[in-house]
Design an enzyme around this catalytic site. Structure first.
Site, PDB file in Angstrom:
ATOM      1  N   GLU A 165      14.541  15.895 -26.906  1.00  0.00           N
ATOM      2  CA  GLU A 165      14.449  17.228 -27.520  1.00  0.00           C
ATOM      3  C   GLU A 165      14.638  17.221 -29.026  1.00  0.00           C
ATOM      4  O   GLU A 165      13.891  17.861 -29.759  1.00  0.00           O
ATOM      5  CB  GLU A 165      15.496  18.183 -26.923  1.00  0.00           C
ATOM      6  CG  GLU A 165      15.176  18.728 -25.552  1.00  0.00           C
ATOM      7  CD  GLU A 165      15.509  17.741 -24.467  1.00  0.00           C
ATOM      8  OE1 GLU A 165      15.982  16.643 -24.803  1.00  0.00           O
ATOM      9  OE2 GLU A 165      15.297  18.058 -23.296  1.00  0.00           O
ATOM     10  N   HIS A 225      22.417  25.208 -16.608  1.00  0.00           N
ATOM     11  CA  HIS A 225      21.085  25.791 -16.648  1.00  0.00           C
ATOM     12  C   HIS A 225      21.150  27.306 -16.795  1.00  0.00           C
ATOM     13  O   HIS A 225      20.147  27.985 -16.641  1.00  0.00           O
ATOM     14  CB  HIS A 225      20.309  25.460 -15.362  1.00  0.00           C
ATOM     15  CG  HIS A 225      19.751  24.074 -15.354  1.00  0.00           C
ATOM     16  ND1 HIS A 225      20.510  22.982 -15.033  1.00  0.00           N
ATOM     17  CD2 HIS A 225      18.515  23.610 -15.629  1.00  0.00           C
ATOM     18  CE1 HIS A 225      19.761  21.890 -15.104  1.00  0.00           C
ATOM     19  NE2 HIS A 225      18.554  22.249 -15.461  1.00  0.00           N
TER      20      HIS A 225
END
Lengths: 286, 398
Positions: free
Chosen positions: B134, B203
């Site tokens: 990322e 998440h």
């Protein structure tokens, strides 16, 4: 190279006289490969550096006056005084920074290379003289960081026109490269990711140039990235604010004997490529 | 320092400032090009929109009118993730420099199918499947943006962008400034965030509060198919780095949106339900909890004004301020954590600017300052529920 050395010496003078502030990192001793690489680039090629970026800026074509003004925080500086020593940018000369956190410039360089590839493959811009190349400079300390490895992988995956140049001066501020890295031979990390890894004596500008010619040509032809490790030495401390007593004096002396400028000077005179007077002229102009 | 900001609103050309207070951006209105809608707080409509049904308490629920003829109505129905894709696709058609990069955006079509079908259409380089890196691919997107491209960077889950914080903060936010304005960073960073259905703590993160301090970054949150498409397009056209927050639970919302092209204003809030008694400011999924609470409140005789702030940074203090001046009471309902959340900043901004108009302290309902538990019942209790909103309004309006 001479300009770079003189420039950095002047920075040091100004800093120690209390006219320049902040973190200023100078490049003395390492001029060979910034010159070796950057002088081979065209205006359309990009350079990404770290916080030690004054000489990269000057080599890429940014007027020394603009760089010096930036160091004094003036509005006439290349970044209007907003960036400072560690954030040299020039859109005109394709100098994409100047990054204070080492390793954060490498993905930016990868992105510039990606753009170059994109322009060729997607936008179908014609590139009769090859792709625009990006050269990313960073130090030995960076080579233990995740973003370095992630970018080696991505660059090779997409065969991006980029050259990764490691300025291995054996010291990441006060941390010896040997104490931080299990396998200190950085060039070996290139083949681990599928690209050529080259080791070169970074104190000799002509050797660096040979390697640079090949690496840049490779990238231009679309053959992908190269990792070049330049072994070098910083004559001054990590930054002007940092005393460098961790390094042993005899080591410093041995590298001082390999000063790239003196070496090139000797070479030129030996090969009679220029006269003593002409060399003095260059030094004066610097 | 800011590059030119996106300003197109498809309704706004001839709205005069005085009437703007009541102008709905017509979230629930089928495609009307270039007409002005004035919605009074009592639901009366005036303007050039004869024969349209305006739903003032707009809650996009699942499609519950399948039998009504959809052919005669203008516009087309789609789900929120399809609206995002439509916006993205239109912009990619319009400008070949717009590209997408992220994990599984290409061949897989995106973890929530936002980019489905784009890779076969535009190729693997324009819809780039990245390795799991990322920080680096966000940085790569930034470098590409500096050198002429307009990348849309997807975080597979917003939480993953925590890995990219170095690039988002230092390069995305700052480079335009530290380069003295020489480089602009026209990236869009987007992804699903928020608390889902038992997705677990990592998440279920809300990054809007973490990113809000980064100077130079603009943030918007979409909540309906209509504003999702409009904000996606606006974000791509903007020369500023924009973070577009989507919500995992809103991707399947269905709505009818205009056939004509439209772009929304990134800095504007959306008037969801005009009212007189209290201003409720919310965004993203909490908008639906608020509207659910609004039904109950209306039955109890309250008249809440609901504003979906949409623009998390900067706040649309114009719309918000006008509302505060009218109702004098403010309730903020947000999904991010209480500590350092969007609500805290919004509260401060309202206090700084509209203190004299307040008749009561600003109330703020936020999620609990805990990692989101896995168990469903526990998870429910960490997030603001409609019953709490009703209770808060009752308390505020005493």
């Amino acid at each position: 190279m001479v300009l770079g050395r003189v420039f950095e010496d002047m920075c040091a003078q100004m800093y120690y006289r209390g006219k320049m502030f902040g973190f200023v990192h100078v490049y003395n001793g390492q001029e060979a490969f910034s010159t070796g690489f950057i002088k081979l680039l065209e205006a359309r090629d990009s350079v990404v550096s770290t916080y030690c970026d004054h000489v990269h800026a000057v080599s890429k074509g940014v007027p020394p006056r603009a760089v010096m003004a930036e160091l004094f925080g003036k509005a006439t500086g290349c970044c209007r005084g907003q960036g400072g020593s560690m954030h040299m940018f020039s859109a005109q000369h394709n100098l994409l920074g100047g990054f204070a956190f080492i390793r954060e410039g490498i993905p930016v360089a990868t992105g510039a290379a990606f753009s170059s590839m994109y322009r060729h493959e997607v936008l179908k811009e014609s590139t009769p003289n090859g792709l625009d190349v990006t050269v990313a400079f960073f130090g030995d300390g960076t080579c233990n960081n995740g973003q370095f490895f992630e970018c080696l992988n991505m660059a090779q995956l997409w065969k991006l026109p980029i050259v990764f140049v490691v300025e291995n001066n054996l010291w990441a501020m006060g941390m010896s490269h040997l104490r931080a890295t299990y396998d200190p031979e950085i060039w070996k990390k290139g083949p681990a990711f599928g690209m050529p890894g080259v080791h070169v004596d970074g104190m000799d500008v002509l050797k660096v140039r040979e390697v640079a010619i090949e690496a840049i040509a490779r990238a231009r032809r679309g053959k992908g990235p190269t990792l070049v490790e330049c072994e070098t030495y910083r004559f001054r401390g990590h930054s002007l604010a940092d005393p460098y007593e961790l390094r042993k004096p005899d080591k410093k002396a041995s590298y001082a004997a390999r000063d790239p400028i003196t070496a090139l000077r000797k070479y030129i005179l030996e090969k009679e490529l220029a006269s003593e007077a002409e060399l003095k002229d260059i030094e004066k102009k610097g | 320092m800011a590059a030119s900001l996106q300003s197109a609103v498809f309704l706004s050309n001839r709205i005069d400032p005085h009437r703007r207070l009541f102008a709905s951006p017509a979230r629930s209105l089928p495609g009307t090009k270039g007409s002005i809608l004035v919605v009074r707080s009592d639901g009366r409509i005036s303007g050039r929109l004869s024969g349209r049904n305006l739903i003032t308490n707009a809650v996009a629920t699942k499609a519950d009118t399948p039998t009504s003829s959809t052919d005669s109505k203008p516009g087309h129905e789609l789900l929120l993730f399809e609206a995002l894709r439509e916006g993205l696709e239109e912009e990619m058609d319009r400008d070949p420099r717009v590209c997408v990069m992220g994990e599984d955006v290409g061949h897989y079509g995106g973890s929530y199918k936002v980019t489905k079908g784009l890779a076969p259409k535009y190729g693997d380089l324009r819809v780039l499947d990245t390795p799991i890196a990322e920080n680096s691919f966000t940085g790569m997107g930034i470098g590409a943006a500096m050198t002429g491209l307009r990348p849309v960077i997807e975080g597979m889950n917003m939480g993953f962008l925590l890995l990219a914080y170095n690039q988002i903060s230092n390069n995305c936010g700052m480079l335009h400034y530290t380069s003295g304005g020489q480089f602009k960073i026209p990236v869009v960073i987007r992804g699903p965030g928020g608390v889902g259905r038992q997705l677990g703590a990592e998440h279920s993160q809300r990054l809007e509060s973490y990113f809000q301090s980064i100077p130079g970054l603009q943030m918007v949150a979409c909540s309906t198919p209509y504003n999702a498409k409009g904000l996606m397009k606006a974000a791509i056209r903007s020369d500023n780095p924009v973070v577009l927050f989507e919500h995992v639970l809103l991707y399947n919302l269905k709505e009818r949106i205009p056939d004509e092209e439209y772009v929304l204003c990134l800095e504007e809030a959306e008037m969801v339900r005009p009212g007189e008694h209290v201003t409720i400011l919310t965004y993203s999924r909490m908008r639906y909890h608020v509207m659910q609470a609004a039904k109950t409140l209306v039955n109890k005789g309250y008249d809440p004004e609901v504003i979906d702030i949409r623009s998390l940074k900067p706040f649309d203090l114009y719309t918000i301020g006008n509302s505060v001046k009218k109702t004098h009471r403010v309730l903020i309902v947000e999904e991010c954590m209480r500590t350092g959340g969007i609500g805290s900043s919004l509260r401060a901004a309202i206090i700084d600017n509209f203190w004299d108009y307040l008749d009561a302290p600003i109330m703020c309902l936020s999620s609990q300052d805990v990692p989101t538990p896995y168990a469903g019942t526990l998870e429910e209790w960490t997030v603001v529920q409609p019953a709490q909103i009703v209770a808060a309004v009752e308390q505020l309006c005493q």
